[in-house]
Design a protein around this motif. Structure first.
Motif, PDB file in Angstrom:
ATOM      1  N   ALA A 149      -3.281  -2.221   7.784  1.00 30.00           N
ATOM      2  CA  ALA A 149      -4.019  -3.482   7.753  1.00 30.00           C
ATOM      3  C   ALA A 149      -5.245  -3.374   6.854  1.00 30.00           C
ATOM      4  O   ALA A 149      -5.554  -4.292   6.089  1.00 30.00           O
ATOM      5  N   ALA A 150      -5.940  -2.250   6.931  1.00 27.52           N
ATOM      6  CA  ALA A 150      -7.142  -2.059   6.117  1.00 27.52           C
ATOM      7  C   ALA A 150      -6.818  -1.992   4.631  1.00 27.52           C
ATOM      8  O   ALA A 150      -7.521  -2.571   3.796  1.00 27.52           O
ATOM      9  N   THR A 151      -5.728  -1.306   4.285  1.00 22.33           N
ATOM     10  CA  THR A 151      -5.422  -1.075   2.870  1.00 22.33           C
ATOM     11  C   THR A 151      -4.828  -2.300   2.192  1.00 22.33           C
ATOM     12  O   THR A 151      -5.139  -2.582   1.031  1.00 22.33           O
ATOM     13  N   LYS A 202       0.835  -1.197   0.000  1.00 15.97           N
ATOM     14  CA  LYS A 202       0.000   0.000   0.000  1.00 15.97           C
ATOM     15  C   LYS A 202       0.875   1.254   0.000  1.00 15.97           C
ATOM     16  O   LYS A 202       2.060   1.223   0.297  1.00 15.97           O
ATOM     17  N   VAL A 203       0.242   2.355  -0.374  1.00 15.32           N
ATOM     18  CA  VAL A 203       0.868   3.677  -0.276  1.00 15.32           C
ATOM     19  C   VAL A 203      -0.136   4.619   0.375  1.00 15.32           C
ATOM     20  O   VAL A 203      -1.305   4.662  -0.031  1.00 15.32           O
ATOM     21  N   ILE A 204       0.298   5.350   1.376  1.00 12.41           N
ATOM     22  CA  ILE A 204      -0.548   6.388   1.965  1.00 12.41           C
ATOM     23  C   ILE A 204      -0.442   7.645   1.098  1.00 12.41           C
ATOM     24  O   ILE A 204       0.655   8.132   0.835  1.00 12.41           O
ATOM     25  N   LEU A 205      -1.575   8.138   0.659  1.00 10.12           N
ATOM     26  CA  LEU A 205      -1.590   9.367  -0.131  1.00 10.12           C
ATOM     27  C   LEU A 205      -1.550  10.590   0.777  1.00 10.12           C
ATOM     28  O   LEU A 205      -0.824  11.552   0.503  1.00 10.12           O
ATOM     29  N   ILE A 206      -2.336  10.570   1.823  1.00 11.71           N
ATOM     30  CA  ILE A 206      -2.323  11.684   2.772  1.00 11.71           C
ATOM     31  C   ILE A 206      -2.932  11.213   4.098  1.00 11.71           C
ATOM     32  O   ILE A 206      -3.803  10.340   4.106  1.00 11.71           O
ATOM     33  N   GLY A 207      -2.408  11.736   5.195  1.00 12.98           N
ATOM     34  CA  GLY A 207      -2.947  11.421   6.502  1.00 12.98           C
ATOM     35  C   GLY A 207      -2.037  10.588   7.384  1.00 12.98           C
ATOM     36  O   GLY A 207      -2.446  10.209   8.486  1.00 12.98           O
ATOM     37  N   LEU A 267      -6.089   8.740   3.541  1.00 12.45           N
ATOM     38  CA  LEU A 267      -6.402   8.117   2.261  1.00 12.45           C
ATOM     39  C   LEU A 267      -5.205   7.287   1.829  1.00 12.45           C
ATOM     40  O   LEU A 267      -4.080   7.774   1.803  1.00 12.45           O
ATOM     41  N   ALA A 268      -5.459   6.026   1.520  1.00 12.07           N
ATOM     42  CA  ALA A 268      -4.381   5.135   1.093  1.00 12.07           C
ATOM     43  C   ALA A 268      -4.852   4.296  -0.081  1.00 12.07           C
ATOM     44  O   ALA A 268      -6.043   4.079  -0.277  1.00 12.07           O
ATOM     45  N   MET A 269      -3.890   3.815  -0.865  1.00 13.16           N
ATOM     46  CA  MET A 269      -4.230   3.018  -2.036  1.00 13.16           C
ATOM     47  C   MET A 269      -3.421   1.723  -2.063  1.00 13.16           C
ATOM     48  O   MET A 269      -2.264   1.689  -1.633  1.00 13.16           O
ATOM     49  N   PRO A 270      -4.046   0.632  -2.532  1.00 10.62           N
ATOM     50  CA  PRO A 270      -3.307  -0.622  -2.690  1.00 10.62           C
ATOM     51  C   PRO A 270      -2.353  -0.546  -3.872  1.00 10.62           C
ATOM     52  O   PRO A 270      -2.639   0.107  -4.878  1.00 10.62           O
ATOM     53  N   ILE A 271      -1.210  -1.182  -3.732  1.00 14.39           N
ATOM     54  CA  ILE A 271      -0.244  -1.300  -4.821  1.00 14.39           C
ATOM     55  C   ILE A 271      -0.105  -2.784  -5.143  1.00 14.39           C
ATOM     56  O   ILE A 271       0.648  -3.515  -4.493  1.00 14.39           O
ATOM     57  N   LYS A 272      -0.833  -3.235  -6.143  1.00 12.84           N
ATOM     58  CA  LYS A 272      -0.889  -4.672  -6.417  1.00 12.84           C
ATOM     59  C   LYS A 272       0.363  -5.192  -7.100  1.00 12.84           C
ATOM     60  O   LYS A 272       0.615  -6.403  -7.114  1.00 12.84           O
TER      61      LYS A 272
END
Length: 302
Positions: free
Chosen positions: A144-146, A10-15, A26-31
């Protein structure tokens, strides 16, 4: 008998950091970055990783979170199995990609299958996040969530996960500084600063507010606004003392070469830098300009 689970990074975009104190992130998965955890019959309890091969509970303290996962699942099942737990794949460690959450989740899912435990989603998340707390100190639950999501997520500790399926129509450049981050040290530094500096508390509240502003701008596909929020977030994170001269230099190069915004991602003190760009051509140009400062980079459509 063998069971397995593949989990992504994952990568955290902000926060980052503000999420620890109850604000949104806000975070996004990096598959493209993933690790497969396999559990199979063996003649002893054994761990097989890129960096360690040996008896599971004799592994270094870096693996204490995984030791917790095994102890917890063995207790739930009422038996301690002799298995080999193997980790294959590649997520750079201590960079902010969520590698520890990825292997904690993978171990929880794969071993629970092996033991015949029918865990709920919440039980899996609770075990994964407790392993994260052991690894990093005060874990927010975001990683864990992302790593368990196929979508971008907004997250806070009170409300949990909210999926974000809307596209921004932009490009994200992720650059690895090649320097290990230290989430535990960074979290402690920020906590100590907040205890003694009222200005830091105001900055933390603003960092939390920026995540909400990013969410509103995301639905409007306002890339320019989000870029400016990234830049402001970086300034706040730097004021906490968790940026580095290399990260500062990379952000300056990115902005000078067309990035809409640039910031560190994750705990800080090293790790990764993200740059929001209009297109892949801009992202590639920035990566080229930073080639002497980075060990690797990835480009993702968001």
């Amino acid at each position: 008998m063998q069971t397995s689970c593949t989990a992504h990074g994952k990568v955290i975009l902000i926060g980052e950091h503000s999420v620890v104190y109850g604000y949104d992130a806000l975070a996004m998965p990096i598959k493209a970055l993933h690790i497969k955890t396999s559990v199979e019959d063996f003649d002893e309890l054994y761990m097989d990783t890129k960096l360690y091969h040996g008896p599971f509970f004799a592994a270094p303290d870096d693996y204490n979170g995984l030791k917790y996962v095994l102890k917890t699942l063995f207790a739930k099942s009422g038996k301690e199995a002799k298995v080999k737990v193997t980790y294959k794949g590649e997520i750079p460690m201590e960079r902010g990609f969520g590698s520890s959450a990825t292997v904690a989740l993978g171990t929880t899912v794969a071993l629970s299958k092996y033991l015949g435990l029918d865990l709920t989603e919440q039980e899996i998340m609770d075990i994964t996040n407790q392993a994260e707390t052991i690894n990093h100190g005060k874990a927010s639950g975001l990683d864990a969530a992302t790593v368990n999501s196929d979508y971008l997520v907004f997250f806070n500790k009170k409300d949990g996960i909210r999926k974000l399926t809307a596209s921004l129509g932009a490009t994200l450049l992720i650059m690895d500084t090649g320097n290990l981050g230290n989430t535990r040290e960074a979290v402690t530094m920020v906590h100590d600063l907040l205890e003694k500096d009222p200005a830091a508390k105001k900055n933390m509240a603003r960092l939390g507010q920026l995540a909400d502003l990013v969410k509103a701008a995301w639905f409007k596909q306002d890339r320019q606004a989000i870029g400016s929020y990234f830049n402001e977030a970086q300034n706040i994170l730097a004021s906490f003392g968790i940026s580095t001269p290399k990260i500062d230099q990379m952000c300056q190069i990115a902005k000078s070469n067309g990035a809409l915004g640039c910031k560190l991602s994750g705990g800080g003190l090293g790790g990764i830098v993200i740059a929001l760009c209009d297109d892949s051509a801009t992202a590639n140009k920035i990566a080229s300009q930073c080639q002497d400062l980075i060990s690797d980079y990835w480009i993702e459509k968001i």
